[in-house]
Design a protein around this motif. Structure first.
Motif, PDB file in Angstrom:
ATOM      1  N   GLU A  71     -15.535 -69.749  -0.453  1.00  0.00           N
ATOM      2  CA  GLU A  71     -15.192 -70.863  -1.336  1.00  0.00           C
ATOM      3  C   GLU A  71     -14.041 -70.493  -2.270  1.00  0.00           C
ATOM      4  OE1 GLU A  71     -18.771 -71.831  -3.350  1.00  0.00           O
ATOM      5  OE2 GLU A  71     -19.771 -72.670  -1.574  1.00  0.00           O
ATOM      6  N   ALA A  72     -14.018 -69.249  -2.764  1.00  0.00           N
ATOM      7  CA  ALA A  72     -12.985 -68.837  -3.713  1.00  0.00           C
ATOM      8  C   ALA A  72     -11.606 -68.807  -3.064  1.00  0.00           C
ATOM      9  CB  ALA A  72     -13.330 -67.452  -4.281  1.00  0.00           C
ATOM     10  N   VAL A  73     -11.485 -68.216  -1.876  1.00  0.00           N
ATOM     11  CA  VAL A  73     -10.151 -68.146  -1.238  1.00  0.00           C
ATOM     12  C   VAL A  73      -9.691 -69.520  -0.794  1.00  0.00           C
ATOM     13  CG1 VAL A  73     -10.423 -65.748  -0.528  1.00  0.00           C
ATOM     14  CG2 VAL A  73     -11.212 -67.546   0.995  1.00  0.00           C
ATOM     15  N   LYS A  74     -10.654 -70.368  -0.393  1.00  0.00           N
ATOM     16  CA  LYS A  74     -10.285 -71.736  -0.001  1.00  0.00           C
ATOM     17  C   LYS A  74      -9.752 -72.508  -1.203  1.00  0.00           C
ATOM     18  CE  LYS A  74     -12.114 -75.901   2.178  1.00  0.00           C
ATOM     19  NZ  LYS A  74     -13.319 -76.537   2.765  1.00  0.00           N
ATOM     20  N   ALA A  75     -10.435 -72.401  -2.350  1.00  0.00           N
ATOM     21  CA  ALA A  75      -9.976 -73.099  -3.545  1.00  0.00           C
ATOM     22  C   ALA A  75      -8.633 -72.553  -4.040  1.00  0.00           C
ATOM     23  CB  ALA A  75     -11.035 -72.979  -4.635  1.00  0.00           C
ATOM     24  N   ARG A  76      -8.401 -71.260  -3.894  1.00  0.00           N
ATOM     25  CA  ARG A  76      -7.165 -70.664  -4.401  1.00  0.00           C
ATOM     26  C   ARG A  76      -5.979 -71.002  -3.511  1.00  0.00           C
ATOM     27  NH1 ARG A  76      -5.318 -66.786  -7.857  1.00  0.00           N
ATOM     28  NH2 ARG A  76      -3.646 -65.415  -7.131  1.00  0.00           N
ATOM     29  N   ARG A  77      -6.182 -71.026  -2.200  1.00  0.00           N
ATOM     30  CA  ARG A  77      -5.065 -71.231  -1.277  1.00  0.00           C
ATOM     31  C   ARG A  77      -4.864 -72.683  -0.882  1.00  0.00           C
ATOM     32  NH1 ARG A  77      -3.632 -66.440   1.298  1.00  0.00           N
ATOM     33  NH2 ARG A  77      -2.061 -67.679   2.366  1.00  0.00           N
ATOM     34  N   PHE A  78      -5.893 -73.492  -0.992  1.00  0.00           N
ATOM     35  CA  PHE A  78      -5.789 -74.890  -0.545  1.00  0.00           C
ATOM     36  C   PHE A  78      -6.051 -75.860  -1.685  1.00  0.00           C
ATOM     37  CE2 PHE A  78      -7.084 -72.358   3.161  1.00  0.00           C
ATOM     38  CZ  PHE A  78      -6.020 -72.624   3.997  1.00  0.00           C
TER      39      PHE A  78
END
Length: 469
Positions: A462-469
């Protein structure tokens, strides 16, 4: 004429005989004498006919022979006439050729004589031109010598004038240079005084800042250093390979905290695996420089994650307050801080930098299975009995105690460090995490190993998805 009449009678008798045979009229038989007479007469006619034909044949042969001889004679005369005409024509042509050769020889002789005359005339002209050129050259040399002498005289006069002018110009320039040097010396003196004043102010400012930093450091406040754009770009080029379309996750923490083991677990690998992709682990710090590890699985989402094993903080090689910037951690999409029994000062510094750079951070307490086993051996009467029911009871009691004590301990550490005490701390076992990532979740559940492994994986996604997208 008699032979023709006899033949006619013979044919008439044959016709009558044939008619009588067709009409049934009885044939009249002649007597033998008539037949003999007709026979002799027929033979005589045949003999006369043969003699006539022989005479005609001999006459025809003689005529043919005479005509052939005449033709041969005429052909011979024609050939002799043609040969005579050909000899005459050949003689005429040879005569013409001889006459043409004589004419061409006369022409060549005349041409040679003409060329010789032209060569003689050209030689005479060349000799005249050479003589004239020699005379002209002598005249030009004399003129050039006179001109050189004149130029030399003028050059000497001009050089003397230039020398005098240069001496005057040199004297003027020396005077100007003396004045300029004096002005520059005065300006340099002024600038030197200004620089000395600026240096004095800078030394005082540096001394003041040093005193301020020392006072902050003595008070426990670490200096804040922000990377320049050039440092950020250089860190991205050196660390993030490949860069596009990948999630770059750093594993940081104190030396020997189990960072390499956690990287192996996130990729579904155990430390004991013989897979060449396993990150090296050990009791002492084995990571001396940041090393990237891509997942061995080629299917997303795991194939898009790159895990970075970062050298441990607090070693003799890396000062604690320099750890975050010196390792270039500010370029990563996600940072996991691996902690031991309690937070160290360096762990808190890493978390503070993550908040400054707004980088998602996760606190992970690994080696949970080892901690639980140690608690079982220390706090419970457990000596490795084979009784599975007793093991389950003791294991669950030790697990509850470890989880509760760990969470309480870390909440207090976060509160003391100025962080939200409710910030999650994920208690995991690397073996359980490796089994979960590898797909052996049933085995991990059966062995009661899963604690926070599932929540950690989901929160990281969830964290990398929110940061990159």
């Amino acid at each position: 004429m008699g032979a023709a009449h006899s033949a006619f009678n013979h044919i008439a008798d044959a016709i009558v005989t044939a008619w009588n045979a067709l009409t049934g009229t009885p044939q009249q038989h002649n007597n033998t004498n008539d037949e003999i007479r007709r026979r002799e007469e027929w033979e005589r006619e045949q003999s006369e006919e043969r003699e006539r034909m022989e005479r005609e044949h001999r006459g025809m042969q003689a005529k043919i022979k005479w005509e052939a001889e005449q033709k041969v004679k005429e052909e011979r005369e024609r050939i002799e006439r043609q040969q005579r005409e050909e000899r005459e024509r050949h003689e005429n042509e040879m005569k013409k050729v001889r006459e043409e050769n004589e004419r061409q020889e006369a022409q060549r002789k005349e041409e040679r004589e003409r060329i010789e005359r032209q060569q003689m005339e050209a030689k005479e002209r060349y000799d005249d031109e050479i003589r004239q050129a020699r005379e002209e050259n002598e005249r030009l040399e004399a003129a050039a010598k006179a001109e050189r002498e004149e130029l030399k005289r003028k050059a000497l006069e001009r050089v003397e004038g230039e020398r005098l002018r240069h001496e005057l110009e040199k004297q003027r320039l020396e005077e100007e240079l003396t004045a300029r040097v004096a002005a520059q010396a005065a300006e340099a003196t002024r600038m030197l005084q200004e620089q000395e004043e600026e240096s004095r102010r800078q030394r005082e400012e540096l001394k003041r800042k040093q005193v301020e930093l020392e006072s902050k450091y003595m008070a426990g406040i670490q200096p804040e250093v922000w990377p320049t754009p050039e440092e950020r770009k250089r860190a991205e080029e050196q660390l993030l390979q490949p860069k596009e379309e990948y999630f770059h996750c750093a594993i940081a923490g104190l030396a020997g905290s189990g960072k390499s083991s956690l990287i192996n677990a996130f990729r579904g690998l155990r430390n004991s695996s013989r897979d060449p992709a396993v990150a090296p682990t050990g009791v002492t710090e084995t990571t001396l420089e940041i090393t990237a590890y891509r997942d061995t699985v080629t299917a997303p989402p795991r194939s898009r994650f790159v895990w970075y094993d970062v050298p441990g903080a607090g070693t003799s090689k890396i000062k604690g307050w320099q750890y975050f910037n010196s390792q270039g951690l500010f370029v990563f999409d996600l940072i996991i801080v691996v902690v031991d029994n309690r937070f160290s000062e360096q762990d808190l510094i890493i978390l503070q930098h993550c908040e400054r750079y707004k980088i998602p951070s996760f606190i992970v307490r690994s080696k949970a299975n080892q901690h639980i086993v140690n608690t079982m051996n220390q706090d419970y009467e457990w000596e490795g009995s084979d009784d599975e029911r007793k093991f389950d009871d003791v294991y669950w009691e030790a697990r509850k105690k470890v989880v509760s004590q760990t969470r309480a301990n870390y909440r207090e550490n976060l509160r003391e460090g100025g962080f939200d005490p409710n910030k999650p701390v994920y208690i995991i076992s690397c073996d359980a995490l490796a089994a979960l990532v590898h797909g052996d979740i049933g085995k991990a559940r059966k062995e009661h190993q899963l604690i926070d492994e599932s929540q950690l994986v989901l929160k990281c996604l969830e964290a990398v998805k929110a940061r990159r997208f």
